[in-house]
Design a protein around this motif. Structure first.
Motif, PDB file in Angstrom:
ATOM      1  N   THR A 175      -0.675  -5.765 -16.651  1.00 57.88           N
ATOM      2  CA  THR A 175      -1.104  -4.274 -17.170  1.00 57.88           C
ATOM      3  C   THR A 175      -0.150  -4.773 -18.819  1.00 57.88           C
ATOM      4  O   THR A 175      -0.856  -4.364 -19.874  1.00 57.88           O
ATOM      5  N   LYS A 176       0.643  -5.666 -19.000  1.00 62.42           N
ATOM      6  CA  LYS A 176       1.438  -5.951 -19.855  1.00 62.42           C
ATOM      7  C   LYS A 176       0.269  -6.789 -20.713  1.00 62.42           C
ATOM      8  O   LYS A 176       0.655  -7.213 -22.048  1.00 62.42           O
ATOM      9  N   LYS A 177      -0.203  -7.502 -20.001  1.00 60.52           N
ATOM     10  CA  LYS A 177      -1.453  -8.596 -20.962  1.00 60.52           C
ATOM     11  C   LYS A 177      -2.025  -7.858 -21.723  1.00 60.52           C
ATOM     12  O   LYS A 177      -2.845  -8.038 -22.577  1.00 60.52           O
ATOM     13  N   ARG A 178      -2.739  -6.582 -20.525  1.00 59.51           N
ATOM     14  CA  ARG A 178      -4.463  -6.216 -21.062  1.00 59.51           C
ATOM     15  C   ARG A 178      -3.016  -5.754 -22.459  1.00 59.51           C
ATOM     16  O   ARG A 178      -3.934  -5.459 -23.287  1.00 59.51           O
ATOM     17  N   ARG A 179      -2.115  -4.450 -22.529  1.00 63.25           N
ATOM     18  CA  ARG A 179      -1.979  -3.875 -23.855  1.00 63.25           C
ATOM     19  C   ARG A 179      -1.463  -5.357 -24.975  1.00 63.25           C
ATOM     20  O   ARG A 179      -1.855  -4.063 -26.201  1.00 63.25           O
ATOM     21  N   ARG A 180      -1.239  -6.111 -24.894  1.00 61.61           N
ATOM     22  CA  ARG A 180      -1.386  -7.349 -25.621  1.00 61.61           C
ATOM     23  C   ARG A 180      -2.462  -7.381 -26.467  1.00 61.61           C
ATOM     24  O   ARG A 180      -2.945  -7.792 -27.440  1.00 61.61           O
TER      25      ARG A 180
ATOM     26  N   ASP B  13      -4.306  -4.289 -28.197  1.00 64.65           N
ATOM     27  CA  ASP B  13      -2.815  -4.425 -29.835  1.00 64.65           C
ATOM     28  C   ASP B  13      -3.172  -5.850 -30.429  1.00 64.65           C
ATOM     29  O   ASP B  13      -3.421  -5.266 -31.829  1.00 64.65           O
ATOM     30  N   GLU B  14      -3.531  -6.976 -30.448  1.00 68.42           N
ATOM     31  CA  GLU B  14      -4.336  -7.811 -30.861  1.00 68.42           C
ATOM     32  C   GLU B  14      -5.915  -7.562 -31.237  1.00 68.42           C
ATOM     33  O   GLU B  14      -5.787  -7.909 -32.525  1.00 68.42           O
ATOM     34  N   SER B  15      -6.798  -6.536 -30.414  1.00 62.91           N
ATOM     35  CA  SER B  15      -7.972  -6.133 -31.052  1.00 62.91           C
ATOM     36  C   SER B  15      -7.659  -5.266 -31.688  1.00 62.91           C
ATOM     37  O   SER B  15      -9.147  -4.937 -32.910  1.00 62.91           O
ATOM     38  N   THR B  16      -7.173  -3.830 -31.874  1.00 66.50           N
ATOM     39  CA  THR B  16      -6.792  -3.437 -32.943  1.00 66.50           C
ATOM     40  C   THR B  16      -6.609  -3.471 -33.710  1.00 66.50           C
ATOM     41  O   THR B  16      -6.771  -3.220 -35.227  1.00 66.50           O
ATOM     42  N   LYS B  17      -5.455  -4.628 -33.996  1.00 70.40           N
ATOM     43  CA  LYS B  17      -4.973  -4.870 -34.922  1.00 70.40           C
ATOM     44  C   LYS B  17      -6.412  -5.826 -35.609  1.00 70.40           C
ATOM     45  O   LYS B  17      -6.220  -5.683 -37.586  1.00 70.40           O
TER      46      LYS B  17
END
Length: 197
Positions: free
Chosen positions: A160-165, A168-172
């Protein structure tokens, strides 16, 4: 409590035991509902323990698994080694229930007591934590509840943490591309305005 909760047949039965401890009654009812509805345990039933002035549950995690004795307590209950010993020695499983070898009272040093109980600690927000308490020291078994719940949870938590990262990276990255696109569109429009002049 909600009106339906007080009218539930098991809640009425718990109150009829006459222990007059509303916190323990609520804890017992919450654990009963959790075992039946959320965890899907089988043969869940409530029993009184008159000399300890509390109610406890018997249940099976799976239809063919061994019978568990579940003792609901509130978070405010001051649990000590003395009280644990009283629970292990004081709770008597009704004789009409089939008891497995681990719970078999005839094999426990001639005493009529349990070798293992499940303590269900109920927090005021209705969070319930289950602890298996054994007489003496026992290593965890291969199929123990702790391995089923704890280790996969940690693995899922990491995923879950990896997916969030990654999200977040793809959103940025997407926001950066949009800003660059907007900037280049603005430059093109400026260049066209300059050419037209």
């Amino acid at each position: 409590m909600a009106d339906w909760y007080l009218k539930h047949p098991v809640a009425k039965r718990i109150r009829e035991y006459g222990f007059e401890d509303s916190v323990q009654e609520d804890a017992t009812m919450l654990v009963y509902l959790d075992l039946c509805e959320a965890k899907g345990w089988h043969h869940v039933d409530v029993h009184p323990c008159d000399h300890l002035r509390l109610s406890f549950l018997t249940a099976k995690e799976f239809p063919r698994s061994s019978l568990n004795v579940v003792v609901p307590i509130s978070l405010e209950y001051q649990l000590s080694m003395e009280k644990l010993d009283k629970l292990l020695n004081g709770i008597k499983v009704p004789s009409h229930l089939a008891v497995d070898e681990e719970q078999d009272t005839s094999k426990s040093n001639g005493a009529d007591n349990l070798n293992c109980i499940v303590i269900a600690i109920v927090e005021s927000g209705s969070t319930i934590v289950y602890y298996y308490m054994h007489r003496g020291l026992h290593p965890p078994t291969e199929g123990s509840l702790s391995k089923k719940l704890i280790h996969p949870f940690r693995k899922d938590e990491r995923k879950t943490k990896k997916r969030r990262r990654q999200k977040d990276e793809s959103t940025k990255n997407q926001e950066g591309r949009e800003k660059r696109q907007t900037a280049s569109d603005g430059e093109q429009q400026s260049a066209e305005v300059v050419k037209n002049d």
